[in-house]
Scaffold this motif. Structure first.
Motif, PDB file in Angstrom:
ATOM      1  N   ASP A  30     -36.122 -54.258 -40.732  1.00  0.00           N
ATOM      2  CA  ASP A  30     -35.993 -55.567 -41.385  1.00  0.00           C
ATOM      3  C   ASP A  30     -34.574 -56.102 -41.239  1.00  0.00           C
ATOM      4  N   GLU A  31     -33.596 -55.239 -41.438  1.00  0.00           N
ATOM      5  CA  GLU A  31     -32.191 -55.650 -41.313  1.00  0.00           C
ATOM      6  C   GLU A  31     -31.885 -56.110 -39.893  1.00  0.00           C
ATOM      7  N   GLU A  32     -32.435 -55.407 -38.900  1.00  0.00           N
ATOM      8  CA  GLU A  32     -32.183 -55.783 -37.507  1.00  0.00           C
ATOM      9  C   GLU A  32     -32.740 -57.176 -37.207  1.00  0.00           C
ATOM     10  N   THR A  81     -31.569 -63.072 -36.365  1.00  0.00           N
ATOM     11  CA  THR A  81     -31.718 -64.484 -36.724  1.00  0.00           C
ATOM     12  C   THR A  81     -30.359 -65.108 -37.038  1.00  0.00           C
ATOM     13  N   ILE A  82     -29.496 -64.370 -37.719  1.00  0.00           N
ATOM     14  CA  ILE A  82     -28.150 -64.872 -38.021  1.00  0.00           C
ATOM     15  C   ILE A  82     -27.368 -65.108 -36.730  1.00  0.00           C
ATOM     16  N   THR A 105     -32.247 -73.686 -39.323  1.00  0.00           N
ATOM     17  CA  THR A 105     -32.037 -72.354 -39.890  1.00  0.00           C
ATOM     18  C   THR A 105     -33.036 -72.064 -40.997  1.00  0.00           C
ATOM     19  N   TYR A 106     -33.377 -73.078 -41.790  1.00  0.00           N
ATOM     20  CA  TYR A 106     -34.395 -72.879 -42.823  1.00  0.00           C
ATOM     21  C   TYR A 106     -35.719 -72.443 -42.190  1.00  0.00           C
ATOM     22  N   TYR A 107     -36.119 -73.123 -41.121  1.00  0.00           N
ATOM     23  CA  TYR A 107     -37.358 -72.740 -40.452  1.00  0.00           C
ATOM     24  C   TYR A 107     -37.217 -71.382 -39.753  1.00  0.00           C
ATOM     25  N   VAL A 114     -38.497 -65.457 -39.405  1.00  0.00           N
ATOM     26  CA  VAL A 114     -38.138 -64.039 -39.457  1.00  0.00           C
ATOM     27  C   VAL A 114     -38.823 -63.335 -40.625  1.00  0.00           C
ATOM     28  N   GLN A 115     -39.057 -64.040 -41.734  1.00  0.00           N
ATOM     29  CA  GLN A 115     -39.789 -63.429 -42.840  1.00  0.00           C
ATOM     30  C   GLN A 115     -41.221 -63.109 -42.430  1.00  0.00           C
TER      31      GLN A 115
END
Length: 325
Positions: free
Chosen positions: A42-44, A49-50, A128-130, A135-136
């Motif tokens: 999940d962190e990866e 995305t960041i 970024t919101y989308y 990613v979620q």
């Protein structure tokens, strides 16, 4: 031509300020533990995305700098080739001299950094919101696919002639399943809220993009190819195309990831679950069969097909102008 992007920016800025309370709610949801990383995988995905968002901002900044440089240089080169050339704006001073002409050029290009940085900030914010919604959904899909993976490689166990299913061996399995179901519901609300907040801004963006793309392409059609003015219009065309592409690409990815949630359940080892747990999976899959599709005005989906439609509209306007010209 620059008036339309200016008005477009005003619409975006007004939307951002008038909807600040709702934006705070979606920001709070992003910081909520339900969206937090539970595993290293999940962190990866969140870090990737960041990094994508940072690269996006970097490329847009480079485009703005190049557009300003090409525009100002093309105006100065025009004066060098034609001593009678002027900048078509009002100036409270004489522009016959090189000094006066230089200041008129600065007055002409001064709105570009303001407009460009304003669009950069808001466009990247919405994209970024989308991207966060995408990613979620990726995290949910990955964890559902590996929901029944056993640490010891066992699909079940026999004890005194009885079969023990995975949800009986792993008491936390049902808790994790409920968590990802609730996480999906949070993503669905989050995506709809983002679309509702920026609904008017995106609607005007799609409407105005066709007109501006048409005008830029029309000017390029009679501008010498090997000139600074043509280079400026090329950069502007790329920026305009990127603006609409950002929304459509990330909106399309949200829909794609949402569509593949059910597939992830099929790819999991769901046969190792008890019949009762399988019934819960079926109920959840009925909910997941209704995909999450970001829309503009509740009608136009943010997808690559919509992006192609915008380009077709711009080309149709360009064809009409070319015929008249």
């Amino acid at each position: 031509m620059i008036e339309i992007p200016q008005f477009n920016l005003v619409v975006k800025a007004m939307t951002l300020n008038l909807q600040m309370s709702r934006i705070d709610r979606i920001n709070n949801l992003l910081n909520d533990p339900i969206f937090a990383a539970k595993t290293k995988k999940d962190e990866e995905m969140l870090l990737e995305t960041i990094k994508t968002s940072h690269r996006l901002v970097k490329y847009m900044k480079i485009s703005i700098v190049l557009a300003g440089a090409f525009w100002s240089t093309s105006l100065l080169a025009k004066r060098y080739q034609d001593p009678t050339a002027v900048v078509y704006i009002y100036t409270p001073f004489d522009t016959v001299s090189w000094t006066g002409y230089f200041f008129s050029v600065m007055m002409e290009i001064l709105p570009l950094p303001w407009i460009g940085c304003g669009h950069l900030a808001i466009d990247c914010l919405i994209a970024t919101y989308y991207a966060q919604a995408e990613v979620q959904l990726k995290i949910i899909k990955y964890n559902l696919e590996h929901l029944f993976d056993a640490d010891g490689g066992m699909d079940g166990a026999f004890y005194r002639g009885r079969i023990f299913y995975m949800d009986e061996l792993d008491r936390d399995l049902r808790t994790r399943f409920v968590h990802y179901f609730e996480r999906y519901e949070a993503v669905a609300w989050y995506t709809k809220e983002v679309s509702d907040i920026f609904n008017h801004a995106l609607g005007f963006e799609f409407f105005s993009s066709s007109a501006v793309l048409c005008m830029v392409t029309f000017k390029m059609s009679y501008t010498p190819m090997f000139s600074l003015a043509f280079a400026f219009f090329t950069v502007m065309l790329g920026v305009l195309l990127m603006q609409v592409f950002l929304y459509c690409y990330f909106g399309n990815m949200v829909q794609y990831e949402s569509d593949s949630i059910m597939t992830s359940v099929y790819l999991s080892d769901w046969l190792s679950a008890s019949p009762q747990f399988r019934r819960d999976l079926l109920v959840a899959m009925l909910r997941w069969s209704k995909d999450i599709t970001p829309r503009v005005s509740g009608i136009i989906p943010l997808s690559l097909a919509t992006y192609v439609s915008v380009l077709k509209s711009a080309y149709s306007l360009f064809a009409v102008l070319s015929t008249k010209h």
